[in-house]
Design a protein around this motif. Sequence first.
Motif, PDB file in Angstrom:
ATOM      1  N   ARG A  28      -5.787 -25.292 -45.449  1.00 42.88           N
ATOM      2  CA  ARG A  28      -5.189 -26.381 -46.535  1.00 42.88           C
ATOM      3  C   ARG A  28      -6.250 -27.150 -47.396  1.00 42.88           C
ATOM      4  NH1 ARG A  28       0.123 -27.240 -45.884  1.00 42.88           N
ATOM      5  NH2 ARG A  28       0.879 -26.699 -43.859  1.00 42.88           N
ATOM      6  N   HIS A  64      -4.382 -32.137 -45.375  1.00 39.58           N
ATOM      7  CA  HIS A  64      -4.487 -32.543 -46.497  1.00 39.58           C
ATOM      8  C   HIS A  64      -5.472 -33.569 -46.783  1.00 39.58           C
ATOM      9  CE1 HIS A  64      -1.383 -29.911 -48.252  1.00 39.58           C
ATOM     10  NE2 HIS A  64      -0.348 -30.538 -47.352  1.00 39.58           N
ATOM     11  N   ASP A 106      -3.731 -26.709 -51.297  1.00 43.92           N
ATOM     12  CA  ASP A 106      -2.236 -26.665 -51.266  1.00 43.92           C
ATOM     13  C   ASP A 106      -1.724 -27.438 -52.679  1.00 43.92           C
ATOM     14  OD1 ASP A 106      -1.690 -25.373 -49.049  1.00 43.92           O
ATOM     15  OD2 ASP A 106      -1.217 -26.741 -47.933  1.00 43.92           O
TER      16      ASP A 106
END
Length: 263
Positions: A28, A64, A106
């Motif tokens: 990610r 994230h 992402d």
Amino acid sequence: MNITIASTSNQGDRASNQDQTGEIIGERSACFVVCDGVAGFPGGDVAATIARSSLMETFNGETHLNAQSIRNYVNHANHSIRQQQKASSEHSRMGTTLVSLFIDRDYGLAYWAHAGDSRLYLFRRGYLFHVTTDHSLVQQMKDAGHQTEGINTNLLYFALGMGDEQRDASYSDVVAIEDGDAFLLCTDGFWHGVTLEQMQQSLHMVNTPQEWLTLMQQIIKNEQPEQGQQDNFSALAVWVGSPQDTTLLHSLSDAAQFFPLRD
């Protein structure tokens, strides 16, 4: 998001290499770091190693990113250096520069943080930009509009482990990444030896990040100072997508402006 990288770290003519580079590319998010131990006090190599290791050990590439997480990673590195300073009188004044790039894969977002005079450059749409501001005496004087001739370019007013413990690194706003972006993280030994124009021109001549670093290293070696030792010089190139295609596209676009097609 396709990310390709290359890195280099060179001792130069110095007795040791106090530079450190590191990278983690998770599912990610990704983290890239370059550190340069501050000269003048013992332990610069130790501080650079601690900073690099701290980021590599705490960074989680499966989550994230956000602005606070970036600050946490960098502050943890600074705290780790401070703790070692207190534990070792020999290394009580050690410090290191740091430039770090964080990419959320992402969401296609980039963040960066830096301390000292290691730099980050961004190549986008055919042009290269220096996006960090050195924490150096020379830069302070430039910002104040003063002459800098004869000033020691190595004098820093801030790096990790240096100065007021409450002082923090500098952080960017979040930046949306474009396909074809290329980032360059490097120490002062690197950017002293190759100009922004040479970085930009060399990127127009290569197809991979390794070729880019190799070409710039050749420039540095060909333009070594006539007097004094060649400093350690290290760099990490990060390409998102296909910068070589973007470079070609914008080169053709620029050429068309100067040489328009005739009917």
